[in-house]
Design a protein around this motif. Sequence first.
Motif, PDB file in Angstrom:
ATOM      1  N   ARG A  49      50.442  47.580  38.471  1.00  0.00           N
ATOM      2  CA  ARG A  49      49.610  46.385  38.317  1.00  0.00           C
ATOM      3  C   ARG A  49      50.505  45.146  38.233  1.00  0.00           C
ATOM      4  O   ARG A  49      51.509  45.152  37.501  1.00  0.00           O
ATOM      5  N   PRO A  50      50.147  44.046  38.967  1.00  0.00           N
ATOM      6  CA  PRO A  50      50.988  42.843  38.978  1.00  0.00           C
ATOM      7  C   PRO A  50      50.690  41.880  37.821  1.00  0.00           C
ATOM      8  O   PRO A  50      49.524  41.612  37.513  1.00  0.00           O
ATOM      9  N   GLY A  52      52.274  38.044  36.101  1.00  0.00           N
ATOM     10  CA  GLY A  52      53.213  36.931  36.202  1.00  0.00           C
ATOM     11  C   GLY A  52      54.223  36.980  35.056  1.00  0.00           C
ATOM     12  O   GLY A  52      53.868  37.351  33.937  1.00  0.00           O
ATOM     13  N   GLY A  66      51.924  38.569  29.865  1.00  0.00           N
ATOM     14  CA  GLY A  66      50.657  38.525  29.129  1.00  0.00           C
ATOM     15  C   GLY A  66      49.630  39.318  29.911  1.00  0.00           C
ATOM     16  O   GLY A  66      49.548  39.189  31.133  1.00  0.00           O
ATOM     17  N   LYS A  68      45.596  40.359  30.157  1.00  0.00           N
ATOM     18  CA  LYS A  68      44.193  40.286  29.738  1.00  0.00           C
ATOM     19  C   LYS A  68      43.485  41.543  30.228  1.00  0.00           C
ATOM     20  O   LYS A  68      43.638  41.929  31.394  1.00  0.00           O
ATOM     21  N   GLY A  73      43.657  49.797  34.065  1.00  0.00           N
ATOM     22  CA  GLY A  73      45.111  49.609  34.043  1.00  0.00           C
ATOM     23  C   GLY A  73      45.532  48.582  33.004  1.00  0.00           C
ATOM     24  O   GLY A  73      46.449  48.816  32.205  1.00  0.00           O
ATOM     25  N   SER A  74      44.867  47.447  33.003  1.00  0.00           N
ATOM     26  CA  SER A  74      45.224  46.391  32.044  1.00  0.00           C
ATOM     27  C   SER A  74      44.892  46.827  30.618  1.00  0.00           C
ATOM     28  O   SER A  74      45.614  46.491  29.677  1.00  0.00           O
ATOM     29  N   GLN A 208      45.988  37.338  44.475  1.00  0.00           N
ATOM     30  CA  GLN A 208      45.147  38.272  45.232  1.00  0.00           C
ATOM     31  C   GLN A 208      45.274  39.671  44.639  1.00  0.00           C
ATOM     32  O   GLN A 208      46.285  39.978  44.006  1.00  0.00           O
ATOM     33  N   ARG A 209      44.328  40.539  44.917  1.00  0.00           N
ATOM     34  CA  ARG A 209      44.511  41.952  44.549  1.00  0.00           C
ATOM     35  C   ARG A 209      45.701  42.480  45.338  1.00  0.00           C
ATOM     36  O   ARG A 209      45.864  42.161  46.506  1.00  0.00           O
TER      37      ARG A 209
HETATM   38  C1  LIG Z   1      50.689  37.811  41.402  1.00  0.00           C
HETATM   39  C2  LIG Z   1      49.712  38.181  40.307  1.00  0.00           C
HETATM   40  C3  LIG Z   1      49.958  37.777  39.013  1.00  0.00           C
HETATM   41  C4  LIG Z   1      49.079  38.133  37.983  1.00  0.00           C
HETATM   42  N1  LIG Z   1      49.371  37.734  36.716  1.00  0.00           N
HETATM   43  C5  LIG Z   1      48.583  38.116  35.698  1.00  0.00           C
HETATM   44  C6  LIG Z   1      48.935  37.779  34.358  1.00  0.00           C
HETATM   45  O1  LIG Z   1      49.958  37.119  34.091  1.00  0.00           O
HETATM   46  N2  LIG Z   1      48.128  38.216  33.361  1.00  0.00           N
HETATM   47  C7  LIG Z   1      46.982  38.945  33.629  1.00  0.00           C
HETATM   48  O2  LIG Z   1      46.277  39.318  32.678  1.00  0.00           O
HETATM   49  N3  LIG Z   1      46.616  39.254  34.883  1.00  0.00           N
HETATM   50  C8  LIG Z   1      47.393  38.886  35.918  1.00  0.00           C
HETATM   51  N4  LIG Z   1      47.058  39.245  37.205  1.00  0.00           N
HETATM   52  C9  LIG Z   1      45.829  40.041  37.422  1.00  0.00           C
HETATM   53  C10 LIG Z   1      46.122  41.504  37.085  1.00  0.00           C
HETATM   54  O3  LIG Z   1      47.049  42.029  38.010  1.00  0.00           O
HETATM   55  C11 LIG Z   1      44.817  42.305  37.172  1.00  0.00           C
HETATM   56  O4  LIG Z   1      43.924  41.867  36.186  1.00  0.00           O
HETATM   57  C12 LIG Z   1      45.086  43.796  36.958  1.00  0.00           C
HETATM   58  O5  LIG Z   1      45.868  44.310  38.005  1.00  0.00           O
HETATM   59  C13 LIG Z   1      43.770  44.542  36.890  1.00  0.00           C
HETATM   60  O6  LIG Z   1      44.042  45.922  36.784  1.00  0.00           O
HETATM   61  P1  LIG Z   1      42.975  46.886  36.085  1.00  0.00           P
HETATM   62  O7  LIG Z   1      43.358  48.289  36.409  1.00  0.00           O
HETATM   63  O8  LIG Z   1      42.838  46.547  34.643  1.00  0.00           O
HETATM   64  O9  LIG Z   1      41.627  46.460  36.746  1.00  0.00           O
HETATM   65  P2  LIG Z   1      40.891  47.089  38.022  1.00  0.00           P
HETATM   66  O10 LIG Z   1      40.134  48.286  37.572  1.00  0.00           O
HETATM   67  O11 LIG Z   1      41.840  47.203  39.169  1.00  0.00           O
HETATM   68  O12 LIG Z   1      39.883  45.901  38.288  1.00  0.00           O
HETATM   69  C14 LIG Z   1      38.980  45.454  37.253  1.00  0.00           C
HETATM   70  C15 LIG Z   1      38.394  44.117  37.621  1.00  0.00           C
HETATM   71  O13 LIG Z   1      39.425  43.124  37.728  1.00  0.00           O
HETATM   72  C16 LIG Z   1      39.390  42.517  39.018  1.00  0.00           C
HETATM   73  N5  LIG Z   1      40.762  42.260  39.476  1.00  0.00           N
HETATM   74  C17 LIG Z   1      41.736  43.159  39.698  1.00  0.00           C
HETATM   75  N6  LIG Z   1      42.850  42.559  40.158  1.00  0.00           N
HETATM   76  C18 LIG Z   1      42.570  41.235  40.230  1.00  0.00           C
HETATM   77  C19 LIG Z   1      43.295  40.075  40.640  1.00  0.00           C
HETATM   78  N7  LIG Z   1      44.532  40.151  41.145  1.00  0.00           N
HETATM   79  N8  LIG Z   1      42.657  38.886  40.581  1.00  0.00           N
HETATM   80  C20 LIG Z   1      41.403  38.804  40.142  1.00  0.00           C
HETATM   81  N9  LIG Z   1      40.677  39.837  39.738  1.00  0.00           N
HETATM   82  C21 LIG Z   1      41.243  41.046  39.779  1.00  0.00           C
HETATM   83  C22 LIG Z   1      38.705  43.534  39.908  1.00  0.00           C
HETATM   84  O14 LIG Z   1      38.075  42.913  41.022  1.00  0.00           O
HETATM   85  C23 LIG Z   1      37.679  44.133  38.972  1.00  0.00           C
HETATM   86  O15 LIG Z   1      36.543  43.312  38.856  1.00  0.00           O
HETATM   87  C24 LIG Z   1      47.909  38.888  38.255  1.00  0.00           C
HETATM   88  C25 LIG Z   1      47.653  39.284  39.577  1.00  0.00           C
HETATM   89  C26 LIG Z   1      48.550  38.946  40.581  1.00  0.00           C
HETATM   90  C27 LIG Z   1      48.276  39.387  41.975  1.00  0.00           C
END
Ligand SMILES: Cc1cc2nc3c(=O)[nH]c(=O)nc-3n(C[C@H](O)[C@H](O)[C@H](O)COP(=O)(O)OP(=O)(O)OC[C@H]3O[C@@H](n4cnc5c(N)ncnc54)[C@H](O)[C@@H]3O)c2cc1C
Length: 252
Positions: A49-50, A52, A66, A68, A73-74, A208-209
């Motif tokens: 998971r990405p 910043g 950080g 959220k 995954g988060s 982006q995702r």
């Molecule tokens: C370059 C980059 C930097 C990021 N930096 C941060 C950060 O500093 N802190 C932070 O909390 N999060 C950040 N994110 C978002 C974070 O990567 C996602 O919230 C996380 O991967 C979700 O994983 P999950 O398994 O919990 O959720 P999933 O089960 O994969 O998804 C749950 C929900 O979150 C949404 N989601 C997933 N990925 C993203 C995304 N990239 N943008 C918007 N919505 C998303 C999905 O559409 C879905 O509704 C960043 C993403 C990118 C691409």
Amino acid sequence: MNREYSCKILKRDMLTSDTAYLTIECADIANRAVPGQFVNVSCSRFLKRPFGIASVDTSAGTFNIGIKVVGAGSSELASIEEGSIVNVLGPLGNGFDLSASDSFILVSGGTGVFPINFAYETLRSKGKNVTMVQGFRDKSQVCLTSDEYIVTTDAGDYGIKGTCIAGLDTLKIEGNTTVCCVGPVPMMKAVGNWASGKGLKCYISMEQRMACGIGICLVCVCKKKAEEEGIPFEHVRCCKDGPVFEFGEVIL
Ligand SMILES: Cc1cc2nc3c(=O)[nH]c(=O)nc-3n(C[C@H](O)[C@H](O)[C@H](O)COP(=O)(O)OP(=O)(O)OC[C@H]3O[C@@H](n4cnc5c(N)ncnc54)[C@H](O)[C@@H]3O)c2cc1C
Ligand code: FES
């Protein structure tokens, strides 16, 4: 070169009820990272998971992210035990051009607060003039803030009521100023248009995702205005060609 590290989680703090702040041991990432870059962190799910990079401490050999909670995954990473080992790929992507001017306005929306925090710390350490504008949904989401920052909340229960544009509208712009912004796309669009209206250069970061994070899988492509005449757009990979782009470069 992309490198993967086995890193120890040294500390986990909760910034809000659903947002964790991890201190991760990796001197190499702390030394190499620049603001705007991100890391890809392993969890029990198939894909990393990405996140910043929110801060680095080169003397301690640590960096912070950080997290959220939005999904599985988060949620797992935000409740990880101190002492655990995670695989981290990074630092990834291209950061902000912090040599663009001597004066910066940094604008964050939601979790954009994390990469923007790293930009703030770096610019301050270089002695640049920095104004911070943070936008949050409501008071419960406010984190990594300071009395020196302009804070806005949609709910109006903390700081100025409204979006970060309400905060930006309070500023007096002086000299050659660059805007850096990270947040949801509609927010970055509004900030980019605000900056264009004032004749200011603006950088945005596309969250982006993502899957591979290193430019191979094409999951993260977005549209960029083509330089060649007759072609409406071309594709760029946000992980490798970005995530930071100049406002107007990518089609939002
Ligand atoms: C370059 C980059 C930097 C990021 N930096 C941060 C950060 O500093 N802190 C932070 O909390 N999060 C950040 N994110 C978002 C974070 O990567 C996602 O919230 C996380 O991967 C979700 O994983 P999950 O398994 O919990 O959720 P999933 O089960 O994969 O998804 C749950 C929900 O979150 C949404 N989601 C997933 N990925 C993203 C995304 N990239 N943008 C918007 N919505 C998303 C999905 O559409 C879905 O509704 C960043 C993403 C990118 C691409
Ligand atoms: S996430 Fe694989 S190419 Fe960007």
